[in-house]
Motif scaffolding. Structure first.
Motif, PDB file in Angstrom:
ATOM      1  N   PHE A 296       0.771  -1.254  -0.095  1.00  0.00           N
ATOM      2  CA  PHE A 296       0.157   0.060   0.032  1.00  0.00           C
ATOM      3  C   PHE A 296       0.857   1.311  -0.155  1.00  0.00           C
ATOM      4  CE2 PHE A 296      -2.694   3.222   2.322  1.00  0.00           C
ATOM      5  CZ  PHE A 296      -3.521   3.187   1.414  1.00  0.00           C
ATOM      6  N   ARG A 297       1.950   1.112   0.753  1.00  0.00           N
ATOM      7  CA  ARG A 297       2.842   2.371   0.844  1.00  0.00           C
ATOM      8  C   ARG A 297       3.448   2.532  -0.676  1.00  0.00           C
ATOM      9  NH1 ARG A 297       7.940   4.148   0.677  1.00  0.00           N
ATOM     10  NH2 ARG A 297       8.797   1.931   0.519  1.00  0.00           N
ATOM     11  N   ARG A 298       3.801   1.664  -1.326  1.00  0.00           N
ATOM     12  CA  ARG A 298       4.276   1.672  -2.633  1.00  0.00           C
ATOM     13  C   ARG A 298       3.214   2.290  -3.592  1.00  0.00           C
ATOM     14  NH1 ARG A 298       8.206  -3.476  -3.973  1.00  0.00           N
ATOM     15  NH2 ARG A 298       9.503  -3.435  -2.267  1.00  0.00           N
ATOM     16  N   LEU A 299       2.092   1.997  -3.439  1.00  0.00           N
ATOM     17  CA  LEU A 299       0.908   2.443  -4.335  1.00  0.00           C
ATOM     18  C   LEU A 299       0.584   3.899  -4.060  1.00  0.00           C
ATOM     19  CD1 LEU A 299      -1.265  -0.723  -4.482  1.00  0.00           C
ATOM     20  CD2 LEU A 299       0.252  -0.125  -6.276  1.00  0.00           C
ATOM     21  N   GLN A 300       0.908   4.091  -2.957  1.00  0.00           N
ATOM     22  CA  GLN A 300       0.858   5.597  -2.335  1.00  0.00           C
ATOM     23  C   GLN A 300       2.017   6.623  -2.718  1.00  0.00           C
ATOM     24  OE1 GLN A 300      -2.260   6.760  -1.102  1.00  0.00           O
ATOM     25  NE2 GLN A 300      -3.020   4.783  -1.854  1.00  0.00           N
ATOM     26  N   ARG A 301       2.768   6.165  -3.487  1.00  0.00           N
ATOM     27  CA  ARG A 301       4.006   7.170  -3.535  1.00  0.00           C
ATOM     28  C   ARG A 301       3.877   8.080  -4.574  1.00  0.00           C
ATOM     29  NH1 ARG A 301       9.141   3.068  -3.816  1.00  0.00           N
ATOM     30  NH2 ARG A 301       8.008   2.658  -5.633  1.00  0.00           N
ATOM     31  N   ALA A 302       2.698   8.380  -5.089  1.00  0.00           N
ATOM     32  CA  ALA A 302       2.530   9.447  -6.158  1.00  0.00           C
ATOM     33  C   ALA A 302       2.828  10.830  -5.526  1.00  0.00           C
ATOM     34  CB  ALA A 302       0.989   9.379  -6.683  1.00  0.00           C
ATOM     35  N   PRO A 303       3.651  11.616  -6.481  1.00  0.00           N
ATOM     36  CA  PRO A 303       4.030  12.531  -6.151  1.00  0.00           C
ATOM     37  C   PRO A 303       2.547  13.631  -5.589  1.00  0.00           C
ATOM     38  CG  PRO A 303       4.114  12.659  -8.268  1.00  0.00           C
ATOM     39  CD  PRO A 303       3.743  11.365  -7.751  1.00  0.00           C
ATOM     40  N   GLN A 304       2.749  14.518  -4.738  1.00  0.00           N
ATOM     41  CA  GLN A 304       1.607  15.110  -4.015  1.00  0.00           C
ATOM     42  C   GLN A 304       1.981  16.742  -4.133  1.00  0.00           C
ATOM     43  OE1 GLN A 304      -1.314  14.338  -2.877  1.00  0.00           O
ATOM     44  NE2 GLN A 304      -0.579  12.085  -2.440  1.00  0.00           N
ATOM     45  N   PRO A 305       0.965  17.552  -4.949  1.00  0.00           N
ATOM     46  CA  PRO A 305       1.339  19.116  -5.131  1.00  0.00           C
ATOM     47  C   PRO A 305       1.454  19.722  -3.881  1.00  0.00           C
ATOM     48  CG  PRO A 305      -1.127  18.499  -5.380  1.00  0.00           C
ATOM     49  CD  PRO A 305      -0.316  17.187  -5.209  1.00  0.00           C
ATOM     50  N   ILE A 306       2.128  20.759  -3.920  1.00  0.00           N
ATOM     51  CA  ILE A 306       2.599  21.665  -2.792  1.00  0.00           C
ATOM     52  C   ILE A 306       1.373  22.720  -2.765  1.00  0.00           C
ATOM     53  CG2 ILE A 306       4.232  23.082  -1.618  1.00  0.00           C
ATOM     54  CD1 ILE A 306       6.302  21.744  -3.217  1.00  0.00           C
ATOM     55  N   ARG A 307       0.337  22.760  -1.797  1.00  0.00           N
ATOM     56  CA  ARG A 307      -0.647  23.517  -1.416  1.00  0.00           C
ATOM     57  C   ARG A 307      -0.692  24.174  -0.180  1.00  0.00           C
ATOM     58  NH1 ARG A 307      -5.587  19.838  -4.262  1.00  0.00           N
ATOM     59  NH2 ARG A 307      -4.768  19.708  -6.268  1.00  0.00           N
ATOM     60  N   ASN A 308       0.229  23.758   0.843  1.00  0.00           N
ATOM     61  CA  ASN A 308       0.205  24.382   2.102  1.00  0.00           C
ATOM     62  C   ASN A 308       1.237  25.174   2.164  1.00  0.00           C
ATOM     63  OD1 ASN A 308      -0.308  24.428   4.579  1.00  0.00           O
ATOM     64  ND2 ASN A 308       0.864  22.658   5.496  1.00  0.00           N
ATOM     65  N   PHE A 309       1.080  26.525   1.421  1.00  0.00           N
ATOM     66  CA  PHE A 309       2.071  27.558   1.711  1.00  0.00           C
ATOM     67  C   PHE A 309       2.038  28.292   3.021  1.00  0.00           C
ATOM     68  CE2 PHE A 309       1.097  26.857  -2.827  1.00  0.00           C
ATOM     69  CZ  PHE A 309       2.255  26.738  -3.484  1.00  0.00           C
ATOM     70  N   LYS A 310       0.899  28.333   3.690  1.00  0.00           N
ATOM     71  CA  LYS A 310       0.941  29.147   4.864  1.00  0.00           C
ATOM     72  C   LYS A 310       0.899  28.269   6.026  1.00  0.00           C
ATOM     73  CE  LYS A 310      -2.964  32.187   2.736  1.00  0.00           C
ATOM     74  NZ  LYS A 310      -4.182  32.714   2.943  1.00  0.00           N
ATOM     75  N   GLY A 311       1.281  26.890   5.977  1.00  0.00           N
ATOM     76  CA  GLY A 311       1.649  26.384   7.164  1.00  0.00           C
ATOM     77  C   GLY A 311       0.029  25.608   7.882  1.00  0.00           C
ATOM     78  N   GLY A 312       0.438  24.928   8.678  1.00  0.00           N
ATOM     79  CA  GLY A 312      -0.575  24.292   9.214  1.00  0.00           C
ATOM     80  C   GLY A 312      -1.024  22.853   8.937  1.00  0.00           C
ATOM     81  N   LEU A 313      -1.892  22.142   9.184  1.00  0.00           N
ATOM     82  CA  LEU A 313      -2.269  20.980   8.767  1.00  0.00           C
ATOM     83  C   LEU A 313      -3.138  20.707   7.354  1.00  0.00           C
ATOM     84  CD1 LEU A 313      -2.936  19.203  12.149  1.00  0.00           C
ATOM     85  CD2 LEU A 313      -0.882  19.114  10.867  1.00  0.00           C
ATOM     86  N   THR A 314      -3.099  19.977   6.767  1.00  0.00           N
ATOM     87  CA  THR A 314      -3.943  20.045   5.487  1.00  0.00           C
ATOM     88  C   THR A 314      -4.123  18.155   5.288  1.00  0.00           C
ATOM     89  OG1 THR A 314      -1.830  19.756   4.049  1.00  0.00           O
ATOM     90  CG2 THR A 314      -2.916  21.881   4.423  1.00  0.00           C
ATOM     91  N   ARG A 315      -5.251  18.166   4.592  1.00  0.00           N
ATOM     92  CA  ARG A 315      -5.520  16.686   4.453  1.00  0.00           C
ATOM     93  C   ARG A 315      -4.791  16.180   3.180  1.00  0.00           C
ATOM     94  NH1 ARG A 315      -9.030  13.802   0.963  1.00  0.00           N
ATOM     95  NH2 ARG A 315     -10.156  11.926   1.910  1.00  0.00           N
TER      96      ARG A 315
END
Length: 321
Positions: A296-315
Protein backbone atom coordinates in the motif's frame (compact mmCIF):
# COMPACT_ATOMS: atom_id res chain seq x y z
CA UNK A 1 -22.25 -7.39 13.38
CA UNK A 2 -18.63 -7.52 12.24
CA UNK A 3 -17.48 -4.81 9.86
CA UNK A 4 -15.53 -7.42 7.87
CA UNK A 5 -18.17 -8.83 5.52
CA UNK A 6 -16.09 -9.82 2.49
CA UNK A 7 -13.48 -12.11 4.01
CA UNK A 8 -14.43 -15.09 1.85
CA UNK A 9 -14.52 -13.07 -1.37
CA UNK A 10 -11.13 -11.48 -0.67
CA UNK A 11 -9.59 -14.87 0.11
CA UNK A 12 -10.88 -16.22 -3.20
CA UNK A 13 -9.58 -13.21 -5.14
CA UNK A 14 -6.16 -13.43 -3.50
CA UNK A 15 -6.02 -17.13 -4.34
CA UNK A 16 -6.65 -16.35 -8.01
CA UNK A 17 -3.93 -13.68 -8.05
CA UNK A 18 -1.22 -16.00 -6.67
CA UNK A 19 -1.70 -16.15 -2.91
CA UNK A 20 -2.07 -19.41 -0.98
CA UNK A 21 -5.52 -20.92 -0.67
CA UNK A 22 -5.89 -19.99 3.01
CA UNK A 23 -4.35 -16.54 3.61
CA UNK A 24 -3.90 -15.13 7.10
CA UNK A 25 -7.09 -13.61 8.58
CA UNK A 26 -5.31 -10.42 9.62
CA UNK A 27 -4.07 -9.98 6.04
CA UNK A 28 -7.54 -10.28 4.53
CA UNK A 29 -8.96 -7.89 7.13
CA UNK A 30 -6.27 -5.31 6.33
CA UNK A 31 -7.01 -5.59 2.60
CA UNK A 32 -10.73 -5.18 3.29
CA UNK A 33 -10.04 -2.03 5.33
CA UNK A 34 -7.91 -0.61 2.51
CA UNK A 35 -10.51 -1.44 -0.16
CA UNK A 36 -13.31 0.10 1.93
CA UNK A 37 -11.36 3.33 2.39
CA UNK A 38 -10.60 3.40 -1.33
CA UNK A 39 -14.29 2.87 -2.21
CA UNK A 40 -15.34 5.74 0.07
CA UNK A 41 -12.64 7.97 -1.39
CA UNK A 42 -13.58 7.25 -4.99
CA UNK A 43 -17.32 7.75 -4.33
CA UNK A 44 -16.70 11.12 -2.66
CA UNK A 45 -14.43 12.24 -5.51
CA UNK A 46 -16.91 11.02 -8.15
CA UNK A 47 -19.75 12.90 -6.41
CA UNK A 48 -17.63 16.06 -6.42
CA UNK A 49 -16.88 15.53 -10.13
CA UNK A 50 -20.59 15.13 -10.88
CA UNK A 51 -21.31 18.34 -8.98
CA UNK A 52 -18.76 20.17 -11.15
CA UNK A 53 -20.69 18.95 -14.19
CA UNK A 54 -23.84 20.45 -12.69
CA UNK A 55 -25.49 17.09 -12.03
CA UNK A 56 -26.83 15.56 -8.83
CA UNK A 57 -26.29 12.03 -10.07
CA UNK A 58 -23.01 10.29 -10.76
CA UNK A 59 -22.30 8.78 -14.16
CA UNK A 60 -19.79 6.26 -15.46
CA UNK A 61 -17.56 8.98 -16.89
CA UNK A 62 -17.08 10.45 -13.40
CA UNK A 63 -15.38 7.25 -12.25
CA UNK A 64 -13.43 6.86 -15.48
CA UNK A 65 -12.16 10.41 -15.08
CA UNK A 66 -10.67 9.51 -11.69
CA UNK A 67 -8.66 6.60 -13.12
CA UNK A 68 -7.86 8.29 -16.45
CA UNK A 69 -4.10 8.10 -15.79
CA UNK A 70 -4.23 4.27 -15.84
CA UNK A 71 -5.04 3.75 -19.52
CA UNK A 72 -5.08 -0.04 -19.29
CA UNK A 73 -7.66 -0.02 -16.53
CA UNK A 74 -9.75 2.60 -18.35
CA UNK A 75 -9.82 0.47 -21.49
CA UNK A 76 -10.81 -2.63 -19.54
CA UNK A 77 -13.60 -0.73 -17.80
CA UNK A 78 -14.89 0.69 -21.08
CA UNK A 79 -14.81 -2.79 -22.61
CA UNK A 80 -16.69 -4.14 -19.60
CA UNK A 81 -19.37 -1.46 -19.88
CA UNK A 82 -19.72 -2.03 -23.62
CA UNK A 83 -20.35 -5.75 -23.30
CA UNK A 84 -22.64 -5.13 -20.33
CA UNK A 85 -24.79 -2.94 -22.58
CA UNK A 86 -24.87 -5.69 -25.22
CA UNK A 87 -26.07 -8.28 -22.70
CA UNK A 88 -28.69 -5.87 -21.42
CA UNK A 89 -30.13 -5.27 -24.91
CA UNK A 90 -30.20 -8.98 -25.73
CA UNK A 91 -31.97 -9.75 -22.46
CA UNK A 92 -34.57 -7.03 -23.11
CA UNK A 93 -35.32 -8.49 -26.55
CA UNK A 94 -35.63 -11.98 -25.10
CA UNK A 95 -37.99 -10.77 -22.37
CA UNK A 96 -40.07 -8.96 -25.00
CA UNK A 97 -40.53 -12.26 -26.86
CA UNK A 98 -38.89 -11.11 -30.08
CA UNK A 99 -37.58 -13.67 -32.53
CA UNK A 100 -33.91 -12.75 -32.48
CA UNK A 101 -33.09 -14.87 -35.53
CA UNK A 102 -35.82 -13.33 -37.68
CA UNK A 103 -34.92 -9.85 -36.52
CA UNK A 104 -31.30 -10.45 -37.39
CA UNK A 105 -32.21 -11.46 -40.91
CA UNK A 106 -34.68 -8.63 -41.37
CA UNK A 107 -32.71 -5.86 -39.71
CA UNK A 108 -29.03 -6.65 -39.92
CA UNK A 109 -28.12 -3.08 -39.18
CA UNK A 110 -30.01 -3.11 -35.89
CA UNK A 111 -28.34 -6.16 -34.39
CA UNK A 112 -26.78 -6.06 -30.91
CA UNK A 113 -23.40 -4.44 -31.16
CA UNK A 114 -20.92 -3.10 -28.68
CA UNK A 115 -21.43 0.52 -27.79
CA UNK A 116 -18.34 2.66 -27.68
CA UNK A 117 -18.08 4.58 -24.41
CA UNK A 118 -16.99 8.11 -25.31
CA UNK A 119 -15.48 10.38 -22.69
CA UNK A 120 -16.48 14.02 -22.66
CA UNK A 121 -13.03 15.37 -21.75
CA UNK A 122 -11.29 13.73 -24.71
CA UNK A 123 -10.98 16.44 -27.35
CA UNK A 124 -10.90 13.97 -30.21
CA UNK A 125 -14.46 12.82 -29.45
CA UNK A 126 -15.86 16.22 -30.42
CA UNK A 127 -14.48 15.71 -33.94
CA UNK A 128 -15.21 12.00 -34.34
CA UNK A 129 -18.95 12.64 -34.24
CA UNK A 130 -18.67 14.11 -37.76
CA UNK A 131 -16.23 11.50 -39.06
CA UNK A 132 -17.41 8.09 -40.15
CA UNK A 133 -14.15 6.18 -40.70
CA UNK A 134 -13.04 5.73 -37.07
CA UNK A 135 -12.86 1.93 -37.29
CA UNK A 136 -9.06 1.97 -37.04
CA UNK A 137 -9.18 3.76 -33.71
CA UNK A 138 -11.81 1.36 -32.40
CA UNK A 139 -9.67 -1.60 -33.42
CA UNK A 140 -6.61 -0.10 -31.76
CA UNK A 141 -8.43 0.52 -28.50
CA UNK A 142 -9.89 -2.99 -28.61
CA UNK A 143 -6.43 -4.49 -29.03
CA UNK A 144 -5.08 -2.43 -26.14
CA UNK A 145 -7.97 -3.48 -23.93
CA UNK A 146 -7.52 -7.16 -24.79
CA UNK A 147 -3.73 -7.21 -24.28
CA UNK A 148 -3.90 -7.24 -20.49
CA UNK A 149 -6.84 -9.67 -20.49
CA UNK A 150 -4.90 -12.08 -22.68
CA UNK A 151 -1.92 -11.84 -20.32
CA UNK A 152 -4.14 -12.74 -17.39
CA UNK A 153 -5.59 -15.66 -19.32
CA UNK A 154 -2.10 -16.93 -20.16
CA UNK A 155 -1.11 -16.70 -16.50
CA UNK A 156 -4.27 -18.54 -15.47
CA UNK A 157 -3.56 -21.22 -18.08
CA UNK A 158 -0.05 -21.75 -16.71
CA UNK A 159 -1.43 -22.00 -13.19
CA UNK A 160 -4.16 -24.50 -14.01
CA UNK A 161 -2.06 -26.88 -16.11
CA UNK A 162 -1.12 -29.04 -13.10
CA UNK A 163 -4.55 -28.92 -11.45
CA UNK A 164 -6.85 -31.84 -10.89
CA UNK A 165 -10.50 -31.64 -11.83
CA UNK A 166 -11.63 -30.69 -8.30
CA UNK A 167 -8.89 -28.07 -7.97
CA UNK A 168 -9.87 -26.51 -11.28
CA UNK A 169 -13.54 -26.35 -10.25
CA UNK A 170 -12.55 -24.58 -7.03
CA UNK A 171 -10.29 -22.19 -8.95
CA UNK A 172 -13.11 -21.36 -11.39
CA UNK A 173 -15.45 -20.59 -8.50
CA UNK A 174 -12.84 -18.30 -6.97
CA UNK A 175 -12.50 -16.39 -10.25
CA UNK A 176 -16.18 -15.45 -10.01
CA UNK A 177 -15.78 -13.79 -6.60
CA UNK A 178 -17.24 -10.28 -6.51
CA UNK A 179 -18.08 -7.54 -4.05
CA UNK A 180 -21.29 -6.55 -5.79
CA UNK A 181 -22.75 -9.42 -7.88
CA UNK A 182 -26.14 -10.09 -6.25
CA UNK A 183 -24.84 -8.26 -3.16
CA UNK A 184 -25.88 -4.66 -3.83
CA UNK A 185 -27.57 -4.17 -0.46
CA UNK A 186 -24.66 -5.65 1.44
CA UNK A 187 -22.21 -3.49 -0.51
CA UNK A 188 -24.14 -0.29 0.25
CA UNK A 189 -24.22 -1.12 3.95
CA UNK A 190 -20.55 -2.15 3.96
CA UNK A 191 -19.46 1.14 2.38
CA UNK A 192 -21.90 3.10 4.60
CA UNK A 193 -23.03 5.14 1.61
CA UNK A 194 -25.98 6.73 3.40
CA UNK A 195 -23.55 8.65 5.64
CA UNK A 196 -22.04 10.75 2.85
CA UNK A 197 -24.44 10.45 -0.11
CA UNK A 198 -27.83 12.11 -0.50
CA UNK A 199 -28.81 10.05 -3.55
CA UNK A 200 -28.96 6.32 -4.09
CA UNK A 201 -26.50 4.86 -6.57
CA UNK A 202 -28.00 2.96 -9.49
CA UNK A 203 -27.04 -0.58 -10.45
CA UNK A 204 -24.62 0.54 -13.17
CA UNK A 205 -22.53 2.54 -10.68
CA UNK A 206 -22.54 -0.41 -8.27
CA UNK A 207 -21.25 -2.66 -11.07
CA UNK A 208 -18.47 -0.17 -11.81
CA UNK A 209 -17.50 -0.14 -8.14
CA UNK A 210 -17.50 -3.94 -8.17
CA UNK A 211 -15.11 -3.89 -11.12
CA UNK A 212 -12.83 -1.39 -9.37
CA UNK A 213 -12.77 -3.32 -6.08
CA UNK A 214 -11.73 -6.46 -7.97
CA UNK A 215 -8.88 -4.46 -9.54
CA UNK A 216 -7.88 -3.08 -6.13
CA UNK A 217 -7.54 -6.54 -4.58
CA UNK A 218 -5.59 -7.66 -7.65
CA UNK A 219 -3.15 -4.76 -7.45
CA UNK A 220 -2.66 -5.09 -3.70
CA UNK A 221 -2.06 -8.85 -3.85
CA UNK A 222 0.35 -8.72 -6.78
CA UNK A 223 2.31 -5.84 -5.24
CA UNK A 224 2.43 -7.58 -1.84
CA UNK A 225 3.77 -10.75 -3.49
CA UNK A 226 6.44 -8.63 -5.17
CA UNK A 227 7.34 -7.10 -1.79
CA UNK A 228 7.58 -10.55 -0.26
CA UNK A 229 9.92 -11.74 -3.02
CA UNK A 230 12.11 -8.67 -2.54
CA UNK A 231 12.35 -9.29 1.22
CA UNK A 232 13.16 -12.97 0.75
CA UNK A 233 15.80 -12.14 -1.86
CA UNK A 234 17.41 -9.53 0.41
CA UNK A 235 17.48 -12.02 3.31
CA UNK A 236 19.06 -14.73 1.16
CA UNK A 237 21.64 -12.24 -0.15
CA UNK A 238 22.52 -11.20 3.41
CA UNK A 239 23.01 -14.82 4.42
CA UNK A 240 25.24 -15.42 1.42
CA UNK A 241 27.37 -12.37 2.25
CA UNK A 242 27.73 -13.47 5.88
CA UNK A 243 28.80 -16.93 4.83
CA UNK A 244 31.25 -15.50 2.29
CA UNK A 245 32.91 -13.27 4.90
CA UNK A 246 33.20 -16.06 7.50
CA UNK A 247 34.55 -18.62 5.05
CA UNK A 248 37.11 -16.63 3.09
CA UNK A 249 39.22 -19.72 2.49
CA UNK A 250 36.47 -21.41 0.53
CA UNK A 251 35.50 -18.70 -1.93
CA UNK A 252 35.36 -20.98 -4.93
CA UNK A 253 33.08 -23.46 -3.24
CA UNK A 254 30.77 -20.71 -2.06
CA UNK A 255 30.58 -19.17 -5.53
CA UNK A 256 29.44 -22.48 -6.91
CA UNK A 257 26.90 -22.79 -4.10
CA UNK A 258 25.55 -19.30 -4.78
CA UNK A 259 25.18 -20.09 -8.46
CA UNK A 260 23.25 -23.25 -7.64
CA UNK A 261 21.02 -21.36 -5.19
CA UNK A 262 20.34 -18.63 -7.74
CA UNK A 263 19.34 -21.24 -10.31
CA UNK A 264 17.05 -22.91 -7.78
CA UNK A 265 15.51 -19.55 -6.86
CA UNK A 266 14.83 -18.73 -10.52
CA UNK A 267 13.24 -22.11 -11.19
CA UNK A 268 11.18 -21.94 -8.00
CA UNK A 269 9.96 -18.42 -8.84
CA UNK A 270 8.82 -19.59 -12.28
CA UNK A 271 6.98 -22.58 -10.88
CA UNK A 272 5.69 -20.85 -7.75
CA UNK A 273 2.24 -20.34 -9.24
CA UNK A 274 2.01 -24.02 -10.20
CA UNK A 275 3.27 -25.24 -6.86
CA UNK A 276 0.73 -23.03 -5.16
CA UNK A 277 -2.16 -25.18 -6.38
CA UNK A 278 -0.45 -28.57 -6.10
CA UNK A 279 -1.57 -31.06 -3.50
CA UNK A 280 1.73 -31.74 -1.68
CA UNK A 281 2.86 -29.06 0.80
CA UNK A 282 5.42 -26.56 -0.46
CA UNK A 283 7.61 -23.84 1.02
CA UNK A 284 5.17 -21.17 -0.19
CA UNK A 285 4.11 -19.13 2.83
CA UNK A 286 1.12 -16.77 3.07
CA UNK A 287 1.40 -13.02 2.86
CA UNK A 288 1.86 -11.16 6.12
CA UNK A 289 0.50 -7.82 7.25
CA UNK A 290 3.85 -6.11 6.69
CA UNK A 291 3.82 -7.17 3.04
CA UNK A 292 0.40 -5.61 2.44
CA UNK A 293 1.37 -2.46 4.33
CA UNK A 294 4.51 -2.03 2.23
CA UNK A 295 2.50 -2.72 -0.94
CA UNK A 296 0.00 0.00 0.00
CA UNK A 297 2.88 2.39 0.76
CA UNK A 298 4.39 1.76 -2.68
CA UNK A 299 1.05 2.37 -4.36
CA UNK A 300 0.72 5.67 -2.45
CA UNK A 301 4.05 7.08 -3.64
CA UNK A 302 2.42 9.37 -6.19
CA UNK A 303 3.83 12.92 -5.97
CA UNK A 304 1.60 15.30 -4.06
CA UNK A 305 1.20 18.95 -5.14
CA UNK A 306 2.47 21.66 -2.79
CA UNK A 307 -0.57 23.60 -1.62
CA UNK A 308 0.22 24.27 2.02
CA UNK A 309 2.05 27.58 1.64
CA UNK A 310 0.73 29.13 4.89
CA UNK A 311 1.61 26.23 7.16
CA UNK A 312 -0.66 24.20 9.41
CA UNK A 313 -2.29 20.84 8.84
CA UNK A 314 -3.80 19.86 5.51
CA UNK A 315 -5.53 16.70 4.38
CA UNK A 316 -3.21 14.39 2.48
CA UNK A 317 -4.77 13.18 -0.74
CA UNK A 318 -5.10 9.41 -1.02
CA UNK A 319 -3.91 7.92 -4.29
CA UNK A 320 -6.47 5.59 -5.84
CA UNK A 321 -5.29 2.04 -6.44
Amino acid sequence: MSKYRYTTEIQQMMFVFGEVQDPLPETTMLIEDIVRSQVIEIIVLAAAQAQRRGSRFMAAEDFIFLIRHDRTKVLRLREYLSWKDVRKKVKEREDAGDDIIDDANAEKGDRAAKVKIKLSWELVNSFLDNINDDDDEDDEEMLDAQADSLKRLRDADEVTKQMTRDEYVHYSECRQASFTFRKNKRFREWANMSAYLDTKLNDEIIDILGFLTFEMVSKLTETALEVKRDIEKAASDAICLAEASSNANHQKEQQQQQQQESKMNKSSSKSAAVALFSGPPTAHTPLEVQHVQEAFRRLQRAPQPIRNFKGGLTRTRVSLI
